[in-house]
Design a protein around this motif. Structure first.
Motif, PDB file in Angstrom:
ATOM      1  N   ASN A 180       0.826  -1.211   0.000  1.00 30.53           N
ATOM      2  CA  ASN A 180       0.000   0.000   0.000  1.00 30.53           C
ATOM      3  C   ASN A 180       0.860   1.261   0.000  1.00 30.53           C
ATOM      4  OD1 ASN A 180      -2.236  -1.643   0.122  1.00 30.53           O
ATOM      5  ND2 ASN A 180      -2.628  -1.284   2.295  1.00 30.53           N
ATOM      6  N   LEU A 181       1.931   1.250   0.765  1.00 27.96           N
ATOM      7  CA  LEU A 181       2.808   2.423   0.840  1.00 27.96           C
ATOM      8  C   LEU A 181       3.468   2.731  -0.505  1.00 27.96           C
ATOM      9  CD1 LEU A 181       4.467   1.924   4.329  1.00 27.96           C
ATOM     10  CD2 LEU A 181       2.890   3.751   3.652  1.00 27.96           C
ATOM     11  N   LYS A 182       3.743   1.694  -1.289  1.00 32.31           N
ATOM     12  CA  LYS A 182       4.351   1.908  -2.603  1.00 32.31           C
ATOM     13  C   LYS A 182       3.423   2.693  -3.523  1.00 32.31           C
ATOM     14  CE  LYS A 182       6.957  -2.415  -2.616  1.00 32.31           C
ATOM     15  NZ  LYS A 182       7.041  -3.749  -3.254  1.00 32.31           N
ATOM     16  N   ASN A 183       2.130   2.549  -3.323  1.00 28.54           N
ATOM     17  CA  ASN A 183       1.140   3.182  -4.192  1.00 28.54           C
ATOM     18  C   ASN A 183       0.418   4.365  -3.564  1.00 28.54           C
ATOM     19  OD1 ASN A 183       1.390   1.255  -6.392  1.00 28.54           O
ATOM     20  ND2 ASN A 183       0.553  -0.204  -4.935  1.00 28.54           N
ATOM     21  N   CYS A 184       0.721   4.682  -2.322  1.00 27.77           N
ATOM     22  CA  CYS A 184       0.024   5.757  -1.622  1.00 27.77           C
ATOM     23  C   CYS A 184       0.456   7.120  -2.166  1.00 27.77           C
ATOM     24  CB  CYS A 184       0.307   5.679  -0.120  1.00 27.77           C
ATOM     25  SG  CYS A 184      -0.663   6.869   0.825  1.00 27.77           S
ATOM     26  N   LYS A 185      -0.520   7.905  -2.591  1.00 25.90           N
ATOM     27  CA  LYS A 185      -0.241   9.215  -3.158  1.00 25.90           C
ATOM     28  C   LYS A 185      -0.414  10.344  -2.149  1.00 25.90           C
ATOM     29  CE  LYS A 185      -1.559   7.886  -7.840  1.00 25.90           C
ATOM     30  NZ  LYS A 185      -1.441   6.473  -7.669  1.00 25.90           N
TER      31      LYS A 185
ATOM     32  N   LEU B 254     -12.963  12.425   1.990  1.00 23.57           N
ATOM     33  CA  LEU B 254     -12.431  11.298   1.233  1.00 23.57           C
ATOM     34  C   LEU B 254     -10.915  11.284   1.411  1.00 23.57           C
ATOM     35  CD1 LEU B 254     -14.462  11.830  -2.040  1.00 23.57           C
ATOM     36  CD2 LEU B 254     -14.799  10.034  -0.347  1.00 23.57           C
ATOM     37  N   PRO B 255     -10.268  10.131   1.264  1.00 25.29           N
ATOM     38  CA  PRO B 255      -8.814  10.076   1.403  1.00 25.29           C
ATOM     39  C   PRO B 255      -8.114  10.789   0.240  1.00 25.29           C
ATOM     40  CG  PRO B 255      -9.662   7.937   0.777  1.00 25.29           C
ATOM     41  CD  PRO B 255     -10.851   8.813   1.028  1.00 25.29           C
ATOM     42  N   GLY B 256      -6.929  11.272   0.490  1.00 28.87           N
ATOM     43  CA  GLY B 256      -6.159  12.019  -0.502  1.00 28.87           C
ATOM     44  C   GLY B 256      -5.886  11.264  -1.777  1.00 28.87           C
ATOM     45  N   CYS B 257      -5.830   9.948  -1.724  1.00 27.32           N
ATOM     46  CA  CYS B 257      -5.523   9.159  -2.925  1.00 27.32           C
ATOM     47  C   CYS B 257      -6.589   9.285  -4.007  1.00 27.32           C
ATOM     48  CB  CYS B 257      -5.308   7.695  -2.568  1.00 27.32           C
ATOM     49  SG  CYS B 257      -6.732   6.912  -1.788  1.00 27.32           S
TER      50      CYS B 257
ATOM     51  N   GLU C 204      -2.641  18.045  -7.621  1.00 30.46           N
ATOM     52  CA  GLU C 204      -2.744  19.471  -7.298  1.00 30.46           C
ATOM     53  C   GLU C 204      -3.767  19.762  -6.198  1.00 30.46           C
ATOM     54  OE1 GLU C 204      -5.349  18.855 -10.994  1.00 30.46           O
ATOM     55  OE2 GLU C 204      -3.431  18.113 -10.261  1.00 30.46           O
ATOM     56  N   LEU C 205      -4.784  18.947  -6.080  1.00 29.90           N
ATOM     57  CA  LEU C 205      -5.755  19.113  -4.989  1.00 29.90           C
ATOM     58  C   LEU C 205      -5.317  18.366  -3.743  1.00 29.90           C
ATOM     59  CD1 LEU C 205      -9.300  18.955  -6.596  1.00 29.90           C
ATOM     60  CD2 LEU C 205      -8.148  20.894  -5.578  1.00 29.90           C
ATOM     61  N   GLU C 206      -4.708  17.215  -3.917  1.00 31.68           N
ATOM     62  CA  GLU C 206      -4.252  16.432  -2.766  1.00 31.68           C
ATOM     63  C   GLU C 206      -3.311  17.264  -1.906  1.00 31.68           C
ATOM     64  OE1 GLU C 206      -2.026  14.270  -0.127  1.00 31.68           O
ATOM     65  OE2 GLU C 206      -1.070  15.102  -1.888  1.00 31.68           O
ATOM     66  N   ARG C 207      -2.446  18.041  -2.538  1.00 32.99           N
ATOM     67  CA  ARG C 207      -1.467  18.855  -1.800  1.00 32.99           C
ATOM     68  C   ARG C 207      -2.092  19.963  -0.961  1.00 32.99           C
ATOM     69  NH1 ARG C 207       1.595  17.741  -6.536  1.00 32.99           N
ATOM     70  NH2 ARG C 207       0.749  19.553  -7.581  1.00 32.99           N
ATOM     71  N   THR C 208      -3.376  20.293  -1.212  1.00 33.84           N
ATOM     72  CA  THR C 208      -4.041  21.338  -0.431  1.00 33.84           C
ATOM     73  C   THR C 208      -4.568  20.807   0.896  1.00 33.84           C
ATOM     74  OG1 THR C 208      -6.275  21.000  -1.313  1.00 33.84           O
ATOM     75  CG2 THR C 208      -4.800  22.458  -2.573  1.00 33.84           C
TER      76      THR C 208
ATOM     77  N   ARG D 291      -9.855  17.658   1.861  1.00 39.31           N
ATOM     78  CA  ARG D 291     -10.392  16.341   1.517  1.00 39.31           C
ATOM     79  C   ARG D 291     -11.921  16.338   1.462  1.00 39.31           C
ATOM     80  NH1 ARG D 291      -5.325  15.679   0.809  1.00 39.31           N
ATOM     81  NH2 ARG D 291      -4.093  14.340   2.146  1.00 39.31           N
ATOM     82  N   SER D 292     -12.510  17.500   1.393  1.00 36.93           N
ATOM     83  CA  SER D 292     -13.967  17.598   1.466  1.00 36.93           C
ATOM     84  C   SER D 292     -14.655  17.006   0.241  1.00 36.93           C
ATOM     85  CB  SER D 292     -14.401  19.055   1.643  1.00 36.93           C
ATOM     86  OG  SER D 292     -14.129  19.795   0.465  1.00 36.93           O
TER      87      SER D 292
END
Length: 68
Positions: free
Chosen positions: A10-15, A40-43, A48-52, A55-56
């Protein structure tokens, strides 16, 4: 049927860029935790949104509403 969580895989693919999270690599725990907060989870977000760290559901829907 219960399956085991493969944290290393999972860690190898976690964004998710929040690397100090105790749930990192534990997808079931991550999803459950975010869902309890109405998130929702960041993945599931583009980079560009994950970095903000927003997670709404609102942000997720706004981003994808015209892209699907």
């Amino acid at each position: 049927m219960k399956t085991e969580c493969n944290i290393e895989e999972n860690l190898k693919n976690c964004k998710c860029t929040y690397t100090s999270c105790s749930k990192r690599g534990k997808c079931c725990e991550c999803i459950r935790s975010h869902w309890r907060s109405g998130e929702l989870p960041g993945c599931l977000f583009p980079p560009e949104l994950e970095r903000t760290y927003d997670r709404s559901l609102k942000t997720f829907i706004e981003y994808y509403k015209d892209r699907v």
